[in-house]
Enzyme design. Sequence first.
Site, PDB file in Angstrom:
ATOM      1  CG  HIS A 103      -0.324   8.276  -0.417  1.00 26.29           C
ATOM      2  ND1 HIS A 103      -1.635   7.858  -0.310  1.00 26.29           N
ATOM      3  CD2 HIS A 103       0.021   8.736   0.808  1.00 26.29           C
ATOM      4  CE1 HIS A 103      -2.063   8.057   0.930  1.00 26.29           C
ATOM      5  NE2 HIS A 103      -1.068   8.573   1.629  1.00 26.29           N
TER       6      HIS A 103
ATOM      7  CG  HIS B  60      -0.233   0.150   2.525  1.00 29.46           C
ATOM      8  ND1 HIS B  60      -0.091   1.363   3.173  1.00 29.46           N
ATOM      9  CD2 HIS B  60       0.395  -0.759   3.319  1.00 29.46           C
ATOM     10  CE1 HIS B  60       0.567   1.188   4.311  1.00 29.46           C
ATOM     11  NE2 HIS B  60       0.880  -0.090   4.424  1.00 29.46           N
TER      12      HIS B  60
END
Length: 331
Positions: free
Chosen positions: A117, A115
């Site tokens: 951005h 995970h």
Amino acid sequence: MVKLSSLKASEHCSEEERAIARHEVREIEQRHTMDGPRQDAALDEEEDMVIIYNRVPKTASTSFTNIAYDLCAKNKYHVLHINTTKNNPVMSLQDQVRFVKNITSWKEMKPGFYHGHVSYLDFAKFGVKKKPIYINVIRDPIERLVSYYYFLRFGDDYRPGLRRRKQGDKKTFDECVAEGGSDCAPEKLWLQIPFFCGHSSECWNVGSRWAMDQAKYNLINEYFLVGVTEELEDFIMLLEAALPRFFRGATELYRTGKKSHLRKTTEKKLPTKQTIAKLQQSDIWKMENEFYEFALEQFQFIRAHAVREKDGDLYILAQNFFYEKIYPKSN
């Protein structure tokens, strides 16, 4: 726990026909001496699974990611955070190569849940045989921007002592919009589309129609499931039903766990109708909102075919297909 609805026989198929079909399957399975290795191969396939959650900022991504962390030991998978310099969502070409190589060949970290951005990256461009499973969550674009605006000034209850970039700025979001400030400009809405569009230069050209079309294409064709912040529990429920290897127990944890709504932006003030109306005049908002509505419609379509509602609760449907008319017949 996720509840299962009872499996109803279709009007044209009796329980007897189902029993015959199951018997035919068993007979064929018993005839094949390769049955054992096939099961092992299926098991290896599951253990080789990689999920990428390229999380969009301020979409309840921390709340969802914490569920993955809480379940990883119990469900026996690894969770890894993709930490890019200055949270830059676009990787250099050489980093793209390194990242793809890591994801596909780092066997010690499989099964893995990554995970961070980072905008969507097309693994097929790098010649890999097996691509990872992409998932994501998006949010109403104005609500996401408002949350991010106050987050930069006041932080949240996850790490309340951390100094934020705009700390000390007491200006409200309404005041910012009224004064034409840069932190609340319509251009700041342009984030969810490029995250789904990817690493092409056009993806990051604010207001690009091509970027929005590509984001829609990727959402449908490259993402296993995309949920919405406003219906996060249903998103988790569908993931548990479809990918129990990772998400077994996730729904109950979300409903009862202390971390289900862990991260809340502090000092957030809802914008006025006038502020919202002003932002909605922007073509950028219209495109981001169109993409959000597109994602919401797709998510609700998937949910409608996966669950049934009874007494206000959602129930995951049990398997609703089977195999029959299997040839050649056994001797």
